[in-house]
Design a protein around this motif. Sequence first.
Motif, PDB file in Angstrom:
ATOM      1  N   ILE A   1      26.471 -18.286 -28.335  1.00  0.00           N
ATOM      2  CA  ILE A   1      25.131 -18.204 -28.688  1.00  0.00           C
ATOM      3  C   ILE A   1      24.794 -17.939 -30.266  1.00  0.00           C
ATOM      4  N   ARG A   2      24.021 -18.534 -30.826  1.00  0.00           N
ATOM      5  CA  ARG A   2      23.908 -18.245 -32.137  1.00  0.00           C
ATOM      6  C   ARG A   2      22.565 -17.382 -32.523  1.00  0.00           C
ATOM      7  N   ALA A   3      22.357 -16.503 -33.278  1.00  0.00           N
ATOM      8  CA  ALA A   3      21.112 -15.979 -33.731  1.00  0.00           C
ATOM      9  C   ALA A   3      20.807 -16.104 -35.133  1.00  0.00           C
ATOM     10  N   LYS A   4      19.253 -16.416 -35.085  1.00  0.00           N
ATOM     11  CA  LYS A   4      18.953 -16.723 -36.570  1.00  0.00           C
ATOM     12  C   LYS A   4      17.999 -15.682 -36.998  1.00  0.00           C
ATOM     13  N   LEU A   5      17.619 -15.433 -38.128  1.00  0.00           N
ATOM     14  CA  LEU A   5      16.690 -14.782 -38.682  1.00  0.00           C
ATOM     15  C   LEU A   5      15.692 -15.396 -39.702  1.00  0.00           C
ATOM     16  N   VAL A   6      14.480 -15.537 -39.395  1.00  0.00           N
ATOM     17  CA  VAL A   6      13.487 -15.895 -40.244  1.00  0.00           C
ATOM     18  C   VAL A   6      12.671 -14.624 -40.685  1.00  0.00           C
ATOM     19  N   GLU A   7      12.730 -14.533 -41.982  1.00  0.00           N
ATOM     20  CA  GLU A   7      11.913 -13.325 -42.683  1.00  0.00           C
ATOM     21  C   GLU A   7      10.749 -13.889 -43.292  1.00  0.00           C
ATOM     22  N   PRO A   8       9.643 -13.198 -43.177  1.00  0.00           N
ATOM     23  CA  PRO A   8       8.357 -13.570 -43.703  1.00  0.00           C
ATOM     24  C   PRO A   8       8.433 -13.467 -45.220  1.00  0.00           C
ATOM     25  N   GLY A   9       7.496 -14.286 -45.852  1.00  0.00           N
ATOM     26  CA  GLY A   9       7.408 -14.439 -47.261  1.00  0.00           C
ATOM     27  C   GLY A   9       6.907 -12.939 -47.790  1.00  0.00           C
ATOM     28  N   TYR A  10       6.852 -12.935 -49.248  1.00  0.00           N
ATOM     29  CA  TYR A  10       6.188 -11.781 -49.791  1.00  0.00           C
ATOM     30  C   TYR A  10       4.905 -11.471 -49.289  1.00  0.00           C
ATOM     31  N   ALA A  11       4.519  -9.983 -48.762  1.00  0.00           N
ATOM     32  CA  ALA A  11       3.131  -9.827 -48.205  1.00  0.00           C
ATOM     33  C   ALA A  11       2.145 -10.517 -48.930  1.00  0.00           C
ATOM     34  N   PRO A  12       1.946 -10.426 -50.063  1.00  0.00           N
ATOM     35  CA  PRO A  12       0.591 -11.120 -50.782  1.00  0.00           C
ATOM     36  C   PRO A  12       0.366 -12.868 -50.480  1.00  0.00           C
ATOM     37  N   THR A  13       1.746 -13.470 -49.858  1.00  0.00           N
ATOM     38  CA  THR A  13       1.573 -14.821 -49.738  1.00  0.00           C
ATOM     39  C   THR A  13       1.414 -14.948 -48.264  1.00  0.00           C
ATOM     40  N   THR A  14       1.365 -13.865 -47.650  1.00  0.00           N
ATOM     41  CA  THR A  14       1.010 -13.939 -45.901  1.00  0.00           C
ATOM     42  C   THR A  14      -0.387 -13.731 -45.635  1.00  0.00           C
TER      43      THR A  14
ATOM     44  N   PHE B   1      -1.034 -11.104 -43.946  1.00  0.00           N
ATOM     45  CA  PHE B   1      -0.752  -9.708 -43.328  1.00  0.00           C
ATOM     46  C   PHE B   1      -1.961  -8.825 -43.541  1.00  0.00           C
ATOM     47  N   THR B   2      -2.517  -8.541 -44.761  1.00  0.00           N
ATOM     48  CA  THR B   2      -3.743  -7.620 -44.780  1.00  0.00           C
ATOM     49  C   THR B   2      -4.904  -8.241 -44.257  1.00  0.00           C
ATOM     50  N   ALA B   3      -5.306  -9.612 -44.332  1.00  0.00           N
ATOM     51  CA  ALA B   3      -6.392 -10.295 -43.704  1.00  0.00           C
ATOM     52  C   ALA B   3      -6.282 -10.164 -42.134  1.00  0.00           C
ATOM     53  N   ASN B   4      -5.253 -10.081 -41.460  1.00  0.00           N
ATOM     54  CA  ASN B   4      -4.965  -9.866 -39.991  1.00  0.00           C
ATOM     55  C   ASN B   4      -4.874  -8.357 -39.647  1.00  0.00           C
ATOM     56  N   ALA B   5      -4.881  -7.355 -40.482  1.00  0.00           N
ATOM     57  CA  ALA B   5      -4.730  -6.075 -40.153  1.00  0.00           C
ATOM     58  C   ALA B   5      -5.854  -5.467 -39.525  1.00  0.00           C
TER      59      ALA B   5
END
Length: 74
Positions: free
Chosen positions: A28-41, A43-47
């Motif tokens: 089984i392989r595990a992969k990690l997907v990390e979100p981009g830098y906060a201002p490019t997401t 995040f704040t609009a969905n808070a």
Amino acid sequence: MAAAYTASKQAIEGFTGSLALELAHFGIRAKLVEPGYAPTTRFTANAIMPVEHLIPEDYMAFAHPIMAAFGAVA
């Protein structure tokens, strides 16, 4: 200003790396997907609560210019 955010990303990275080694034994392989830098997401609009309301008043003089700079990054 980003200690908890950075620490949590490092923790997930370490966990995924360790999990990948353990699961490899089972094919089984595990992969990690990390979100981009906060201002490019969104995040704040969905808070649920504006970030400014989470910063203690005594900390605001330190935090305000940093938060302004975060918001200016495109």
